[in-house]
Design a protein around this motif. Structure first.
Motif, PDB file in Angstrom:
ATOM      1  N   THR A   1      34.004   9.663  95.901  1.00 53.45           N
ATOM      2  CA  THR A   1      33.525   9.251  94.582  1.00 53.45           C
ATOM      3  C   THR A   1      32.508  10.243  94.043  1.00 53.45           C
ATOM      4  O   THR A   1      32.590  10.670  92.881  1.00 53.45           O
ATOM      5  CB  THR A   1      32.908   7.839  94.650  1.00 53.45           C
ATOM      6  OG1 THR A   1      33.903   6.925  95.122  1.00 53.45           O
ATOM      7  CG2 THR A   1      32.396   7.384  93.291  1.00 53.45           C
ATOM      8  N   LEU A   2      31.555  10.629  94.868  1.00 53.57           N
ATOM      9  CA  LEU A   2      30.532  11.582  94.430  1.00 53.57           C
ATOM     10  C   LEU A   2      31.143  12.931  94.079  1.00 53.57           C
ATOM     11  O   LEU A   2      30.769  13.549  93.069  1.00 53.57           O
ATOM     12  CB  LEU A   2      29.461  11.736  95.518  1.00 53.57           C
ATOM     13  CG  LEU A   2      28.568  10.517  95.715  1.00 53.57           C
ATOM     14  CD1 LEU A   2      27.691  10.685  96.950  1.00 53.57           C
ATOM     15  CD2 LEU A   2      27.716  10.245  94.482  1.00 53.57           C
TER      16      LEU A   2
ATOM     17  N   THR B   1      39.978   4.617  90.421  1.00 51.81           N
ATOM     18  CA  THR B   1      40.109   4.204  91.814  1.00 51.81           C
ATOM     19  C   THR B   1      41.282   4.918  92.479  1.00 51.81           C
ATOM     20  O   THR B   1      41.221   5.226  93.665  1.00 51.81           O
ATOM     21  CB  THR B   1      40.270   2.673  91.940  1.00 51.81           C
ATOM     22  OG1 THR B   1      41.330   2.243  91.093  1.00 51.81           O
ATOM     23  CG2 THR B   1      38.975   1.956  91.587  1.00 51.81           C
ATOM     24  N   ASN B   2      42.335   5.214  91.731  1.00 50.91           N
ATOM     25  CA  ASN B   2      43.464   5.962  92.294  1.00 50.91           C
ATOM     26  C   ASN B   2      43.038   7.362  92.724  1.00 50.91           C
ATOM     27  O   ASN B   2      43.435   7.832  93.787  1.00 50.91           O
ATOM     28  CB  ASN B   2      44.621   6.050  91.297  1.00 50.91           C
ATOM     29  CG  ASN B   2      45.407   4.771  91.215  1.00 50.91           C
ATOM     30  OD1 ASN B   2      45.634   4.121  92.219  1.00 50.91           O
ATOM     31  ND2 ASN B   2      45.808   4.397  90.016  1.00 50.91           N
ATOM     32  N   ALA B   3      42.228   8.017  91.894  1.00 46.16           N
ATOM     33  CA  ALA B   3      41.745   9.354  92.236  1.00 46.16           C
ATOM     34  C   ALA B   3      40.826   9.294  93.458  1.00 46.16           C
ATOM     35  O   ALA B   3      40.880  10.173  94.321  1.00 46.16           O
ATOM     36  CB  ALA B   3      41.020   9.974  91.051  1.00 46.16           C
ATOM     37  N   ILE B   4      39.998   8.271  93.522  1.00 44.70           N
ATOM     38  CA  ILE B   4      39.102   8.101  94.672  1.00 44.70           C
ATOM     39  C   ILE B   4      39.925   7.928  95.946  1.00 44.70           C
ATOM     40  O   ILE B   4      39.652   8.560  96.967  1.00 44.70           O
ATOM     41  CB  ILE B   4      38.149   6.909  94.469  1.00 44.70           C
ATOM     42  CG1 ILE B   4      37.193   7.184  93.306  1.00 44.70           C
ATOM     43  CG2 ILE B   4      37.362   6.621  95.754  1.00 44.70           C
ATOM     44  CD1 ILE B   4      36.417   5.956  92.835  1.00 44.70           C
ATOM     45  N   ALA B   5      40.931   7.070  95.892  1.00 49.62           N
ATOM     46  CA  ALA B   5      41.781   6.827  97.065  1.00 49.62           C
ATOM     47  C   ALA B   5      42.456   8.118  97.518  1.00 49.62           C
ATOM     48  O   ALA B   5      42.484   8.421  98.719  1.00 49.62           O
ATOM     49  CB  ALA B   5      42.824   5.759  96.745  1.00 49.62           C
ATOM     50  N   LYS B   6      42.987   8.864  96.577  1.00 49.13           N
ATOM     51  CA  LYS B   6      43.669  10.118  96.916  1.00 49.13           C
ATOM     52  C   LYS B   6      42.697  11.108  97.550  1.00 49.13           C
ATOM     53  O   LYS B   6      42.995  11.721  98.578  1.00 49.13           O
ATOM     54  CB  LYS B   6      44.303  10.717  95.659  1.00 49.13           C
ATOM     55  CG  LYS B   6      45.110  11.955  95.917  1.00 49.13           C
ATOM     56  CD  LYS B   6      45.802  12.424  94.654  1.00 49.13           C
ATOM     57  CE  LYS B   6      46.618  13.676  94.945  1.00 49.13           C
ATOM     58  NZ  LYS B   6      47.293  14.171  93.755  1.00 49.13           N
TER      59      LYS B   6
ATOM     60  N   TYR C   1      37.492  -3.206  99.888  1.00 51.41           N
ATOM     61  CA  TYR C   1      36.032  -3.152  99.924  1.00 51.41           C
ATOM     62  C   TYR C   1      35.362  -3.272  98.558  1.00 51.41           C
ATOM     63  O   TYR C   1      34.210  -3.708  98.472  1.00 51.41           O
ATOM     64  CB  TYR C   1      35.577  -1.854 100.592  1.00 51.41           C
ATOM     65  CG  TYR C   1      35.958  -1.784 102.049  1.00 51.41           C
ATOM     66  CD1 TYR C   1      35.306  -2.563 102.988  1.00 51.41           C
ATOM     67  CD2 TYR C   1      36.995  -0.970 102.484  1.00 51.41           C
ATOM     68  CE1 TYR C   1      35.655  -2.520 104.333  1.00 51.41           C
ATOM     69  CE2 TYR C   1      37.354  -0.918 103.820  1.00 51.41           C
ATOM     70  CZ  TYR C   1      36.678  -1.701 104.735  1.00 51.41           C
ATOM     71  OH  TYR C   1      37.037  -1.662 106.055  1.00 51.41           O
ATOM     72  N   PHE C   2      36.045  -2.866  97.489  1.00 51.91           N
ATOM     73  CA  PHE C   2      35.427  -2.832  96.159  1.00 51.91           C
ATOM     74  C   PHE C   2      36.393  -3.338  95.092  1.00 51.91           C
ATOM     75  O   PHE C   2      37.573  -2.983  95.124  1.00 51.91           O
ATOM     76  CB  PHE C   2      35.037  -1.394  95.799  1.00 51.91           C
ATOM     77  CG  PHE C   2      34.108  -0.760  96.796  1.00 51.91           C
ATOM     78  CD1 PHE C   2      32.750  -0.996  96.742  1.00 51.91           C
ATOM     79  CD2 PHE C   2      34.602   0.069  97.792  1.00 51.91           C
ATOM     80  CE1 PHE C   2      31.884  -0.407  97.661  1.00 51.91           C
ATOM     81  CE2 PHE C   2      33.757   0.660  98.713  1.00 51.91           C
ATOM     82  CZ  PHE C   2      32.390   0.415  98.650  1.00 51.91           C
ATOM     83  N   PRO C   3      35.905  -4.102  94.117  1.00 50.60           N
ATOM     84  CA  PRO C   3      36.802  -4.590  93.060  1.00 50.60           C
ATOM     85  C   PRO C   3      37.150  -3.540  92.003  1.00 50.60           C
ATOM     86  O   PRO C   3      38.166  -3.655  91.329  1.00 50.60           O
ATOM     87  CB  PRO C   3      36.016  -5.744  92.433  1.00 50.60           C
ATOM     88  CG  PRO C   3      34.587  -5.408  92.686  1.00 50.60           C
ATOM     89  CD  PRO C   3      34.575  -4.688  94.015  1.00 50.60           C
ATOM     90  N   ASN C   4      36.313  -2.498  91.871  1.00 51.70           N
ATOM     91  CA  ASN C   4      36.549  -1.475  90.850  1.00 51.70           C
ATOM     92  C   ASN C   4      35.625  -0.284  91.075  1.00 51.70           C
ATOM     93  O   ASN C   4      34.792  -0.298  91.981  1.00 51.70           O
ATOM     94  CB  ASN C   4      36.351  -2.056  89.437  1.00 51.70           C
ATOM     95  CG  ASN C   4      35.005  -2.724  89.282  1.00 51.70           C
ATOM     96  OD1 ASN C   4      33.990  -2.215  89.762  1.00 51.70           O
ATOM     97  ND2 ASN C   4      34.977  -3.862  88.636  1.00 51.70           N
TER      98      ASN C   4
END
Length: 85
Positions: free
Chosen positions: A34-35, A48-53, A65-68
Motif C-alpha cells: 500500500t505504501l 485493493t486489486n492493485a494492493i493485492a497484486k 483483513y480489511f473492508p476497503n
C-alpha cells in the motif's frame, strides 16, 4: 436514502486481526504494498486489486483483513501514530 458516512478512523474496528505469525506477515506485506503504491500512483488511484497484486496475495486475502483501501491506510496511520506516542 443516503448512506451514512463512516469516519475513516473508525474503520480500524472493522479490521480483522491476524491470529498467526503468517497472518501478521501477510498484513505487513499488504501495508508495504500500500505504501509503495501510494508513492507510485497516489492515493486517488490506489485500489485493493492493485494492493493485492503488489503484495502477491489474493483479493480475498485483502478483504479477509480489511473492508476497503481506506481501512488499510487508516491502519497504517494508526500504527505510525502509536510509534510516536
Amino acid at each position: 436514502m443516503a448512506k451514512e458516512a463512516i469516519d475513516p478512523f473508525e474503520l480500524q474496528s472493522f479490521r480483522r486481526s491476524p491470529s498467526t505469525e503468517q497472518g501478521a506477515n501477510t498484513v505487513e506485506k499488504i501495508f508495504d504494498a500500500t505504501l509503495q503504491l501510494i508513492e507510485d500512483v497516489g492515493y486517488n488511484k490506489l485500489t485493493t486489486n492493485a494492493i493485492a497484486k503488489k503484495a502477491k496475495v489474493s483479493i480475498g486475502t485483502i478483504y479477509k483483513y480489511f473492508p476497503n483501501k481506506d481501512a488499510i491506510v487508516c491502519s497504517i496511520a494508526q500504527q505510525v501514530e502509536l510509534q510516536y506516542l
